[in-house]
Design a protein around this motif. Structure first.
Motif, PDB file in Angstrom:
ATOM      1  N   PRO A 321       0.838  -1.214   0.000  1.00 33.05           N
ATOM      2  CA  PRO A 321       0.000   0.000   0.000  1.00 33.05           C
ATOM      3  C   PRO A 321       0.868   1.257   0.000  1.00 33.05           C
ATOM      4  CG  PRO A 321      -0.843  -1.583   1.587  1.00 33.05           C
ATOM      5  CD  PRO A 321       0.478  -2.117   1.114  1.00 33.05           C
ATOM      6  N   LEU A 322       0.365   2.311  -0.619  1.00 31.21           N
ATOM      7  CA  LEU A 322       1.128   3.546  -0.740  1.00 31.21           C
ATOM      8  C   LEU A 322       1.602   4.087   0.610  1.00 31.21           C
ATOM      9  CD1 LEU A 322       2.296   5.784  -2.492  1.00 31.21           C
ATOM     10  CD2 LEU A 322       0.040   6.907  -2.467  1.00 31.21           C
ATOM     11  N   PRO A 323       0.785   4.085   1.683  1.00 32.08           N
ATOM     12  CA  PRO A 323       1.295   4.592   2.962  1.00 32.08           C
ATOM     13  C   PRO A 323       2.527   3.828   3.461  1.00 32.08           C
ATOM     14  CG  PRO A 323      -1.090   4.485   3.027  1.00 32.08           C
ATOM     15  CD  PRO A 323      -0.669   3.790   1.773  1.00 32.08           C
ATOM     16  N   VAL A 324       2.614   2.529   3.168  1.00 30.27           N
ATOM     17  CA  VAL A 324       3.786   1.751   3.564  1.00 30.27           C
ATOM     18  C   VAL A 324       4.996   2.190   2.752  1.00 30.27           C
ATOM     19  CG1 VAL A 324       4.785  -0.556   3.741  1.00 30.27           C
ATOM     20  CG2 VAL A 324       2.360  -0.203   4.263  1.00 30.27           C
ATOM     21  N   LEU A 325       4.820   2.344   1.446  1.00 34.96           N
ATOM     22  CA  LEU A 325       5.922   2.801   0.596  1.00 34.96           C
ATOM     23  C   LEU A 325       6.368   4.207   0.991  1.00 34.96           C
ATOM     24  CD1 LEU A 325       4.708   1.550  -2.918  1.00 34.96           C
ATOM     25  CD2 LEU A 325       6.327   0.438  -1.359  1.00 34.96           C
ATOM     26  N   GLU A 326       5.416   5.052   1.355  1.00 42.10           N
ATOM     27  CA  GLU A 326       5.758   6.410   1.782  1.00 42.10           C
ATOM     28  C   GLU A 326       6.555   6.389   3.086  1.00 42.10           C
ATOM     29  OE1 GLU A 326       2.129   9.034  -0.204  1.00 42.10           O
ATOM     30  OE2 GLU A 326       1.879   8.153   1.806  1.00 42.10           O
ATOM     31  N   GLY A 327       6.177   5.492   3.994  1.00 41.19           N
ATOM     32  CA  GLY A 327       6.921   5.375   5.243  1.00 41.19           C
ATOM     33  C   GLY A 327       8.357   4.937   4.990  1.00 41.19           C
ATOM     34  N   LEU A 328       8.545   3.955   4.114  1.00 46.80           N
ATOM     35  CA  LEU A 328       9.891   3.528   3.744  1.00 46.80           C
ATOM     36  C   LEU A 328      10.659   4.669   3.086  1.00 46.80           C
ATOM     37  CD1 LEU A 328       9.037   0.017   2.244  1.00 46.80           C
ATOM     38  CD2 LEU A 328      10.215   0.448   4.405  1.00 46.80           C
ATOM     39  N   SER A 329       9.974   5.412   2.216  1.00 48.33           N
ATOM     40  CA  SER A 329      10.617   6.516   1.495  1.00 48.33           C
ATOM     41  C   SER A 329      11.103   7.591   2.455  1.00 48.33           C
ATOM     42  CB  SER A 329       9.627   7.111   0.484  1.00 48.33           C
ATOM     43  OG  SER A 329      10.167   8.254  -0.139  1.00 48.33           O
ATOM     44  N   ARG A 330      10.290   7.955   3.431  1.00 45.36           N
ATOM     45  CA  ARG A 330      10.691   8.997   4.391  1.00 45.36           C
ATOM     46  C   ARG A 330      11.923   8.558   5.183  1.00 45.36           C
ATOM     47  NH1 ARG A 330       5.014   9.539   4.859  1.00 45.36           N
ATOM     48  NH2 ARG A 330       4.967   8.110   6.658  1.00 45.36           N
ATOM     49  N   HIS A 331      11.928   7.315   5.622  1.00 43.72           N
ATOM     50  CA  HIS A 331      13.060   6.801   6.381  1.00 43.72           C
ATOM     51  C   HIS A 331      14.324   6.814   5.524  1.00 43.72           C
ATOM     52  CE1 HIS A 331      14.683   3.920   9.556  1.00 43.72           C
ATOM     53  NE2 HIS A 331      15.642   3.967   8.641  1.00 43.72           N
ATOM     54  N   LEU A 332      14.212   6.350   4.288  1.00 44.26           N
ATOM     55  CA  LEU A 332      15.380   6.264   3.411  1.00 44.26           C
ATOM     56  C   LEU A 332      15.848   7.639   2.960  1.00 44.26           C
ATOM     57  CD1 LEU A 332      14.289   3.129   1.384  1.00 44.26           C
ATOM     58  CD2 LEU A 332      16.175   3.276   3.016  1.00 44.26           C
ATOM     59  N   GLU A 333      14.932   8.587   2.867  1.00 43.37           N
ATOM     60  CA  GLU A 333      15.342   9.958   2.546  1.00 43.37           C
ATOM     61  C   GLU A 333      16.192  10.531   3.674  1.00 43.37           C
ATOM     62  OE1 GLU A 333      13.334  14.002   0.757  1.00 43.37           O
ATOM     63  OE2 GLU A 333      12.186  12.818   2.199  1.00 43.37           O
ATOM     64  N   ARG A 334      15.768  10.308   4.930  1.00 47.19           N
ATOM     65  CA  ARG A 334      16.566  10.770   6.070  1.00 47.19           C
ATOM     66  C   ARG A 334      17.930  10.088   6.079  1.00 47.19           C
ATOM     67  NH1 ARG A 334      11.533  10.083   8.720  1.00 47.19           N
ATOM     68  NH2 ARG A 334      12.252   8.108   9.627  1.00 47.19           N
ATOM     69  N   SER A 335      17.933   8.798   5.739  1.00 46.55           N
ATOM     70  CA  SER A 335      19.193   8.066   5.701  1.00 46.55           C
ATOM     71  C   SER A 335      20.125   8.626   4.631  1.00 46.55           C
ATOM     72  CB  SER A 335      18.934   6.579   5.421  1.00 46.55           C
ATOM     73  OG  SER A 335      20.131   5.877   5.208  1.00 46.55           O
ATOM     74  N   ALA A 336      19.562   8.998   3.482  1.00 48.08           N
ATOM     75  CA  ALA A 336      20.376   9.555   2.400  1.00 48.08           C
ATOM     76  C   ALA A 336      21.019  10.866   2.831  1.00 48.08           C
ATOM     77  CB  ALA A 336      19.525   9.758   1.151  1.00 48.08           C
ATOM     78  N   TRP A 337      20.254  11.688   3.535  1.00 46.73           N
ATOM     79  CA  TRP A 337      20.815  12.950   4.025  1.00 46.73           C
ATOM     80  C   TRP A 337      21.914  12.689   5.045  1.00 46.73           C
ATOM     81  CZ3 TRP A 337      20.554  17.837   2.469  1.00 46.73           C
ATOM     82  CH2 TRP A 337      19.539  18.196   1.578  1.00 46.73           C
ATOM     83  N   THR A 338      21.669  11.744   5.954  1.00 45.51           N
ATOM     84  CA  THR A 338      22.692  11.411   6.949  1.00 45.51           C
ATOM     85  C   THR A 338      23.953  10.873   6.288  1.00 45.51           C
ATOM     86  OG1 THR A 338      20.956  10.865   8.544  1.00 45.51           O
ATOM     87  CG2 THR A 338      23.152  10.026   9.014  1.00 45.51           C
TER      88      THR A 338
END
Length: 382
Positions: A321-338
């Motif tokens: 479901p899109l909310p699950v993919l969005e949750g993964l995306s937000r986490h991985l975006e923060r990881s990319a910045w870190t």
């Protein structure tokens, strides 16, 4: 892994088509300047492309006060359409895409058989129905792409080591088998690589970046790579097999099967990924915990990809479901910045990280784009 395109374009014609597809509509003068083609030759080439229905003139709302109005050219949807198909556990998915890369129709049908003959019969029947419903002529059909869950077999063209629930597809020249039964040109590609092509075309990434990494999370976890606006499939056709980075050893692979197992352990009654949507309401904490754990595991893939490729975008796609993919995306975006800190030197820039809204259809849409991508791509072999 590919058939001969139904429309044969010269290299200069392909350059024009590719420029319009990647850069948007443009006047003949602009095209001539961008491509280094003489104005007279560009006029002739554009006339030929218009006759083929590959390119068309775009009306302008605001026209010059004097002289002939400027009519920019754009990719036309009249050149034809293509179909893409794939099999998920329990159902077949089919998509129709026109030459402009727009999704015309999607269709699903239950299927339990692992016999490729049954797959061919179901695809042919559903494709005929969709063509009638959408008034599409067979003469305009450009080909069928098939997204295959499983890797290509080394040194055996068109042979794929399909997943366990498609064992009947193994040790078979699938392109020849399906082409003979359907009477259609057939393209084959790994499902995650096909999904990457769909995300690149339909997500407008083709207009803004040359490279992208796509994670496709279905029952398994796979990846696709776009490099130089082309699918990068690797030396043996298996680039993006990121599931091999999670060999087991008691540690779950961050996949859809893992999510289902996590939900069942928490008491949820789920039999397929189609049931996960309801669990967003009934088991939100369980899903949130899985997102945190799975995203932490996926950081390895994303950050390694950032270091090796320096991509313009990372897309989290799949049958969840899109909310699950969005949750993964937000986490991985923060990881990319870190990953870029602490100094964040000026030569490093985190890519766009986004979740896809295509769902499982990314595979069938990308498969449908395979023949269209082949027809209009400079350097492609006819």
């Amino acid at each position: 892994m590919r058939s001969s395109p139904a429309i044969h374009l010269s290299e200069d014609q392909k350059r024009i088509v590719w420029r319009l597809r990647t850069g948007g509509e443009a006047s003949r003068t602009q095209l001539a300047r961008d491509l280094g083609i003489h104005n007279g030759a560009l006029t002739r080439l554009s006339r030929e492309l218009i006759a083929l229905g590959v390119v068309e003139e775009q009306d302008q709302d605001e026209r010059p006060a004097r002289g002939r109005p400027i009519m920019p050219l754009k990719i036309s949807d009249r050149a034809g359409y293509a179909a893409g198909a794939t099999v998920h556990p329990g159902w077949l998915e089919l998509s129709l895409v026109n030459f402009a890369g727009e999704v015309v129709a999607r269709d699903i049908e239950p299927i339990e058989s692992d016999d490729p003959a049954d797959f061919a019969e179901a695809v042919g029947r559903r494709l005929r129905g969709l063509a009638v419903n959408h008034n599409m002529l067979r003469s305009r059909f450009l080909g069928l792409g098939v997204g295959i869950p499983g890797p290509a077999i080394v040194a055996r063209p068109n042979h794929w080591w399909a997943v366990d629930w498609l064992r009947g597809w193994r040790d078979l020249d699938l392109a020849a088998f399906l082409g003979e039964r359907l009477g259609l040109p057939v393209w084959l590609q790994n499902d995650s690589s096909a999904a990457a092509l769909a995300e690149y075309y339909t997500g407008s990434l083709i207009r803004v970046c040359d490279s992208a990494l796509v994670l496709f999370i279905g029952h398994g976890v796979g990846g696709g790579v776009i490099a130089g606006r082309e699918m990068f499939v690797g030396e043996y056709g298996n680039a993006g097999e990121v599931g091999r980075l999670y060999p087991g050893g008691g540690k779950p692979r961050p996949s859809g099967i893992d999510l289902l197992a996590t939900l069942r352990a928490a008491g949820a009654e789920v039999s397929s990924l189609l049931d996960v949507e309801d669990c967003l309401r009934t088991h939100p904490d369980v899903i949130a915990g899985w997102i945190d754990r799975a995203a932490t595991q996926l950081e390895l893939v994303v950050n390694a990809g950032l270091a090796w490729m320096d991509p313009g975008a990372v897309v989290i796609s799949g049958a969840l479901p899109l909310p699950v993919l969005e949750g993964l995306s937000r986490h991985l975006e923060r990881s990319a910045w870190t990953f870029m800190t602490p100094e964040n030197p000026p030569h490093l820039s985190p890519p766009l990280v986004k979740a896809s809204s295509l769902g499982s259809s990314a595979v069938s849409i990308g498969a449908a784009l395979l023949p269209i991508h082949e027809i209009g791509r400079p350097g492609a072999n006819d």
